[in-house]
Design a protein around this motif. Structure first.
Motif, PDB file in Angstrom:
ATOM      1  N   LEU A   1       0.831  -1.213   0.000  1.00 47.46           N
ATOM      2  CA  LEU A   1       0.000   0.000   0.000  1.00 47.46           C
ATOM      3  C   LEU A   1       0.860   1.256   0.000  1.00 47.46           C
ATOM      4  CD1 LEU A   1      -2.767  -1.052   2.556  1.00 47.46           C
ATOM      5  CD2 LEU A   1      -2.990  -0.829   0.067  1.00 47.46           C
ATOM      6  N   GLN A   2       1.976   1.208   0.717  1.00 45.44           N
ATOM      7  CA  GLN A   2       2.871   2.364   0.744  1.00 45.44           C
ATOM      8  C   GLN A   2       3.415   2.652  -0.648  1.00 45.44           C
ATOM      9  OE1 GLN A   2       5.996   1.866   3.578  1.00 45.44           O
ATOM     10  NE2 GLN A   2       6.738   3.965   3.450  1.00 45.44           N
ATOM     11  N   ALA A   3       3.861   1.586  -1.336  1.00 44.10           N
ATOM     12  CA  ALA A   3       4.376   1.763  -2.700  1.00 44.10           C
ATOM     13  C   ALA A   3       3.267   2.198  -3.649  1.00 44.10           C
ATOM     14  CB  ALA A   3       5.011   0.462  -3.184  1.00 44.10           C
ATOM     15  N   PHE A   4       2.068   1.641  -3.452  1.00 43.57           N
ATOM     16  CA  PHE A   4       0.941   2.018  -4.319  1.00 43.57           C
ATOM     17  C   PHE A   4       0.575   3.486  -4.113  1.00 43.57           C
ATOM     18  CE2 PHE A   4      -3.649   2.358  -5.157  1.00 43.57           C
ATOM     19  CZ  PHE A   4      -3.657   1.991  -6.492  1.00 43.57           C
ATOM     20  N   GLY A   5       0.654   3.970  -2.858  1.00 45.97           N
ATOM     21  CA  GLY A   5       0.377   5.390  -2.604  1.00 45.97           C
ATOM     22  C   GLY A   5       1.335   6.282  -3.375  1.00 45.97           C
ATOM     23  N   GLN A   6       2.610   5.930  -3.398  1.00 46.80           N
ATOM     24  CA  GLN A   6       3.570   6.706  -4.165  1.00 46.80           C
ATOM     25  C   GLN A   6       3.332   6.573  -5.659  1.00 46.80           C
ATOM     26  OE1 GLN A   6       6.386   8.925  -3.022  1.00 46.80           O
ATOM     27  NE2 GLN A   6       4.525   8.903  -1.763  1.00 46.80           N
ATOM     28  N   LEU A   7       2.904   5.371  -6.075  1.00 52.50           N
ATOM     29  CA  LEU A   7       2.603   5.175  -7.490  1.00 52.50           C
ATOM     30  C   LEU A   7       1.474   6.104  -7.922  1.00 52.50           C
ATOM     31  CD1 LEU A   7       2.598   1.778  -9.264  1.00 52.50           C
ATOM     32  CD2 LEU A   7       0.747   3.366  -9.727  1.00 52.50           C
ATOM     33  N   VAL A   8       0.440   6.253  -7.048  1.00 54.12           N
ATOM     34  CA  VAL A   8      -0.673   7.158  -7.343  1.00 54.12           C
ATOM     35  C   VAL A   8      -0.193   8.600  -7.380  1.00 54.12           C
ATOM     36  CG1 VAL A   8      -2.861   8.072  -6.436  1.00 54.12           C
ATOM     37  CG2 VAL A   8      -2.427   5.609  -6.443  1.00 54.12           C
TER      38      VAL A   8
ATOM     39  N   MET B   1      -0.317  10.583  -1.246  1.00 50.16           N
ATOM     40  CA  MET B   1       0.588  10.867  -0.135  1.00 50.16           C
ATOM     41  C   MET B   1      -0.028  10.446   1.190  1.00 50.16           C
ATOM     42  SD  MET B   1       3.508  12.020  -1.064  1.00 50.16           S
ATOM     43  CE  MET B   1       4.022  12.561   0.547  1.00 50.16           C
ATOM     44  N   TYR B   2      -1.338  10.699   1.356  1.00 57.14           N
ATOM     45  CA  TYR B   2      -2.006  10.251   2.589  1.00 57.14           C
ATOM     46  C   TYR B   2      -1.898   8.733   2.752  1.00 57.14           C
ATOM     47  CZ  TYR B   2      -4.175  14.867   3.156  1.00 57.14           C
ATOM     48  OH  TYR B   2      -4.401  16.208   3.354  1.00 57.14           O
ATOM     49  N   LEU B   3      -2.123   8.018   1.651  1.00 53.56           N
ATOM     50  CA  LEU B   3      -2.033   6.555   1.711  1.00 53.56           C
ATOM     51  C   LEU B   3      -0.609   6.115   2.079  1.00 53.56           C
ATOM     52  CD1 LEU B   3      -3.349   3.789   1.308  1.00 53.56           C
ATOM     53  CD2 LEU B   3      -2.807   3.971  -1.141  1.00 53.56           C
ATOM     54  N   THR B   4       0.393   6.818   1.583  1.00 55.39           N
ATOM     55  CA  THR B   4       1.778   6.485   1.905  1.00 55.39           C
ATOM     56  C   THR B   4       2.060   6.669   3.399  1.00 55.39           C
ATOM     57  OG1 THR B   4       2.517   7.121  -0.311  1.00 55.39           O
ATOM     58  CG2 THR B   4       4.192   7.031   1.422  1.00 55.39           C
ATOM     59  N   LEU B   5       1.590   7.800   3.941  1.00 53.83           N
ATOM     60  CA  LEU B   5       1.814   8.071   5.360  1.00 53.83           C
ATOM     61  C   LEU B   5       1.093   7.053   6.250  1.00 53.83           C
ATOM     62  CD1 LEU B   5       1.529  11.987   5.403  1.00 53.83           C
ATOM     63  CD2 LEU B   5       3.595  10.611   5.689  1.00 53.83           C
ATOM     64  N   LEU B   6      -0.176   6.775   5.903  1.00 54.22           N
ATOM     65  CA  LEU B   6      -0.934   5.804   6.701  1.00 54.22           C
ATOM     66  C   LEU B   6      -0.278   4.433   6.661  1.00 54.22           C
ATOM     67  CD1 LEU B   6      -4.606   6.743   5.706  1.00 54.22           C
ATOM     68  CD2 LEU B   6      -3.471   7.168   7.891  1.00 54.22           C
ATOM     69  N   ALA B   7       0.085   3.971   5.478  1.00 56.08           N
ATOM     70  CA  ALA B   7       0.664   2.633   5.323  1.00 56.08           C
ATOM     71  C   ALA B   7       2.012   2.525   6.035  1.00 56.08           C
ATOM     72  CB  ALA B   7       0.827   2.298   3.842  1.00 56.08           C
ATOM     73  N   SER B   8       2.776   3.629   6.066  1.00 52.92           N
ATOM     74  CA  SER B   8       4.097   3.568   6.699  1.00 52.92           C
ATOM     75  C   SER B   8       3.966   3.329   8.206  1.00 52.92           C
ATOM     76  CB  SER B   8       4.879   4.856   6.427  1.00 52.92           C
ATOM     77  OG  SER B   8       4.231   5.973   7.033  1.00 52.92           O
ATOM     78  N   MET B   9       2.983   3.968   8.847  1.00 50.29           N
ATOM     79  CA  MET B   9       2.803   3.764  10.290  1.00 50.29           C
ATOM     80  C   MET B   9       2.368   2.335  10.601  1.00 50.29           C
ATOM     81  SD  MET B   9       1.099   7.329  11.678  1.00 50.29           S
ATOM     82  CE  MET B   9      -0.185   7.381  10.416  1.00 50.29           C
ATOM     83  N   TRP B  10       1.410   1.825   9.857  1.00 41.53           N
ATOM     84  CA  TRP B  10       0.937   0.453  10.118  1.00 41.53           C
ATOM     85  C   TRP B  10       1.983  -0.581   9.690  1.00 41.53           C
ATOM     86  CZ3 TRP B  10      -2.837  -0.275  13.331  1.00 41.53           C
ATOM     87  CH2 TRP B  10      -3.774   0.734  13.525  1.00 41.53           C
ATOM     88  N   ALA B  11       2.804  -0.249   8.699  1.00 43.89           N
ATOM     89  CA  ALA B  11       3.902  -1.145   8.320  1.00 43.89           C
ATOM     90  C   ALA B  11       4.916  -1.249   9.458  1.00 43.89           C
ATOM     91  CB  ALA B  11       4.578  -0.651   7.045  1.00 43.89           C
ATOM     92  N   ALA B  12       5.213  -0.094  10.104  1.00 48.26           N
ATOM     93  CA  ALA B  12       6.162  -0.104  11.222  1.00 48.26           C
ATOM     94  C   ALA B  12       5.627  -0.938  12.384  1.00 48.26           C
ATOM     95  CB  ALA B  12       6.443   1.324  11.673  1.00 48.26           C
ATOM     96  N   LEU B  13       4.333  -0.795  12.696  1.00 43.35           N
ATOM     97  CA  LEU B  13       3.740  -1.558  13.793  1.00 43.35           C
ATOM     98  C   LEU B  13       3.779  -3.059  13.504  1.00 43.35           C
ATOM     99  CD1 LEU B  13       2.165  -1.868  16.404  1.00 43.35           C
ATOM    100  CD2 LEU B  13       0.063  -1.346  15.139  1.00 43.35           C
ATOM    101  N   SER B  14       3.332  -3.451  12.313  1.00 49.19           N
ATOM    102  CA  SER B  14       3.344  -4.883  11.977  1.00 49.19           C
ATOM    103  C   SER B  14       4.774  -5.409  11.853  1.00 49.19           C
ATOM    104  CB  SER B  14       2.574  -5.128  10.671  1.00 49.19           C
ATOM    105  OG  SER B  14       3.103  -4.337   9.617  1.00 49.19           O
TER     106      SER B  14
END
Length: 602
Positions: free
Chosen positions: A55-62, A76-89
């Motif tokens: 999702l992070q990569a897809f956000g940047q792709l968009v 950009m919003y999708l990138t920021l959101l995905a980065s936080m949940w990626a760090a947690l997981s």
């Protein structure tokens, strides 16, 4: 919607497709066999990590392919959101993968989740307050349209949260890399490298040092790691082609082997085999002894299923349940295995689960070679069978002595009673027949005492001695018991020992003999006040047939020494205080309780 094509779309597309496809692949492999348990927590966390990275990569792709401000900002919003949940997981996965699941308490996970939720709410509500992305605008850069923006306080919160949590995860994985071996050390290495590149590239973009200021570099840079790691999804053998150890060797001796030397020395040289298996029964690690024990001549056995290295057909015993991944706490003794060269070996296998008891992530098998022990047991069994056959022969011999000799002896004595005339001759014949009967009794006793020792139980020395005295025709003789003790012995056999000693005293010392049963520091003794045994004859008195009495058979003391030997006792003959014979039996560490030995004498 109009799209624009840029060269950076290719690495972003690679990251998006690879991460999403790998997450699906992991889920498919883990759930392919419905008989297996569902995805374990480490696989769940790894799948979530890959989905959020996708999702992070897809956000940047968009963001890069879009041409309008709303589309680019959404990316950009999708990138920021995905980065936080990626760090947690990523942190959850690192904790589980490195065996630190105890870090995942309700408090710690709840706190981290609350931080990600706060960042999510802040990002989604940004159009209302503008605290995440500020001064957004679309400008032309040559033939392309790019998004200009300024990171506000909310974006910095998301960045700090992501970098902090990701750094802890990377540190855990780096520790795992230091203590791992074989192919799994290389897997840990790529986890560390991938996470570091992703975090570092994102940080570079955040502080304005990126050559592409409109792009978050992390997802695109991650594609470089994917090019190397992608083949390992299909086969971990590919990792063996990557010379990581040689790479660190170039940096110096310190980096040539980062795993603890003490641990390697112990595991590699220990006499037992160690086999580590994951929840799918794949071999995670094993030491050289473990490789030899399972007959794994191929050094590339790590990463392969256990049944590839050790097929069930090679197991010669019926119980093969240790192959079942669900067996995580069990002992298997006497497992016979036939290796490829036809050699048969026997092992004891101890299985222990790894990870939480309710859902272990794998198993470790401790394998001990007990071939020599089992072969000794087989040899002992054969000897036991042979001894049983000998006992059967003794029974047959005793039957012949009891029936075939006693019957004609009884007939002779019956006819002897009808003979009149020469009284002296009749008395001689009667004495000879009595001697023959005594010999038969002693031979029967020898046949019985020649068997192996029966069941032992606690016996009282004084009680048994007095019982034996009552079984012997002692006339005016006297029994004195000066001490007593309780110890383990076969009561019937010990009773026979005392009876023969008492008869021996009566026959050699006369009807008025005094027999004394006493205890010693290491056993007991039986003494009399008769003439004694000369020192030069004391080695001969225990021999079969040796006697100095006219009516003796020479078997009494031979029976005594047989009983002592059957118990494992040492026996000796000496002179008593009264000048007679004293028979001493050393039972130390063989029967008498060591605690009671010190208080035998009253």
């Amino acid at each position: 919607m109009e799209l624009q094509l840029q060269w950076v779309l290719l690495p972003l597309l690679v990251t998006t497709v690879f991460c999403l496809g790998t997450a699906i692949y992991i889920a498919h492999e883990a759930s392919r066999d419905r008989s297996k348990r569902a995805l374990n927590r480490a696989n769940v966390a790894q799948s979530v990590v890959l989905v959020t990275l996708s999702l992070q990569a897809f956000g940047q792709l968009v963001t890069v392919s879009g041409t309008t401000e709303p589309v680019m900002v959404t990316g950009m919003y999708l990138t920021l959101l995905a980065s936080m949940w990626a760090a947690l997981s990523w942190f959850v996965f690192a904790s589980l993968y490195t065996g630190r699941e105890h870090w995942l308490t309700r408090h710690s996970v709840g706190l981290l989740t609350a931080g990600a939720v706060f960042g999510t709410v802040l990002t989604l509500s940004d159009p209302l307050h503008g605290r995440v992305l500020a001064d957004t605008a679309v400008r032309s850069a040559g033939s392309d349209r790019v998004l200009d923006y300024r990171l506000a306080l909310g974006a910095w919160y998301a960045g700090v949260y992501t970098w902090t949590v990701s750094s802890v995860a990377i540190w855990l994985l780096f520790r795992k890399f230091l203590t791992s071996r074989n192919v799994y050390r290389k897997i840990a290495f790529f986890h560390v490298v991938g996470g570091t590149i992703l975090s570092a590239a994102t940080f570079v973009s955040s502080i304005g040092l990126s050559p592409l200021p409109y792009l978050v570099l992390g997802p695109a840079a991650f594609a470089l790691v994917i090019v190397v790691v992608a083949p390992t999804v299909v086969s971990s053998r590919y990792l063996r082609l990557i010379p990581i150890e040689r790479l660190f060797g170039v940096l110096g001796e310190r980096f040539r082997n980062l795993s603890p030397m003490a641990r390697d020395t112990i595991i590699e040289t220990m006499g037992n085999g160690i086999l580590v298996l994951d929840h799918d029964n794949r071999i995670v690690d094993l030491n050289p002894m473990g490789r030899r024990m399972i007959g794994a001549t191929d050094s590339r056995v790590v990463g392969r299923p256990l049944t590839d290295a050790l097929p069930e057909s090679a197991i010669l015993t019926d119980d093969t349940s240790f192959f079942d991944p669900a067996v995580t706490d069990a002992e298997f003794q006497g497992v016979w295995v036939e290796t490829d060269d036809g050699t048969q070996r026997c092992f004891d296998v101890s299985i222990t689960g790894l990870g939480p008891p309710d859902e272990p992530a794998g198993r470790v098998a401790l394998i001990s070679d007990v071939t020599d022990r089992e072969r000794r047991k087989q040899m002992l069994g054969r000897r036991t069978d042979e001894l049983e056959r000998q006992n059967e022969q003794l029974d047959q011999f005793a039957g012949v002595v009891s029936h075939d000799l006693r019957n004609p002896l009884n007939v002779a004595r019956g006819y002897l009673g009808t003979v009149d005339g020469n009284e002296a001759a009749v008395a001689e014949v009667d004495q000879s027949l009595a001697r023959m009967e005594a010999i038969i009794d002693d031979v029967l006793t020898l046949a019985r005492e020649g068997r192996s020792l029966g069941e032992t139980e606690a016996v009282d020395l004084e009680s048994l001695a007095r019982e034996a005295w009552g079984n012997v025709a002692t006339g005016d003789a006297e029994l004195v018991v000066d001490g007593s003790a309780s110890f383990a012995a076969d009561p019937d056999r010990l009773l026979s020992l005392f009876e023969n000693l008492f008869r021996n005293a009566r026959d050699h010392a006369g009807p008025g003999v005094t027999v004394t049963v006493d205890t010693t520091e290491t056993g007991f003794s039986v003494a009399d006040d008769g003439p004694g045994i000369p020192a030069e004859l004391r080695d001969e008195v225990f021999e079969f047939g040796y006697t100095t009495a006219d009516c003796g058979t020479g078997f009494g003391l031979a029976i005594v020494t047989q009983v002592a030997d059957a118990h494992g006792w040492d026996s000796d003959v000496a002179e008593s205080e009264a000048g007679g014979a004293r028979f001493v039996f050393d039972t130390a560490d063989r029967g008498i309780d060591a605690v009671e030995v010190s208080s035998l004498r009253e």
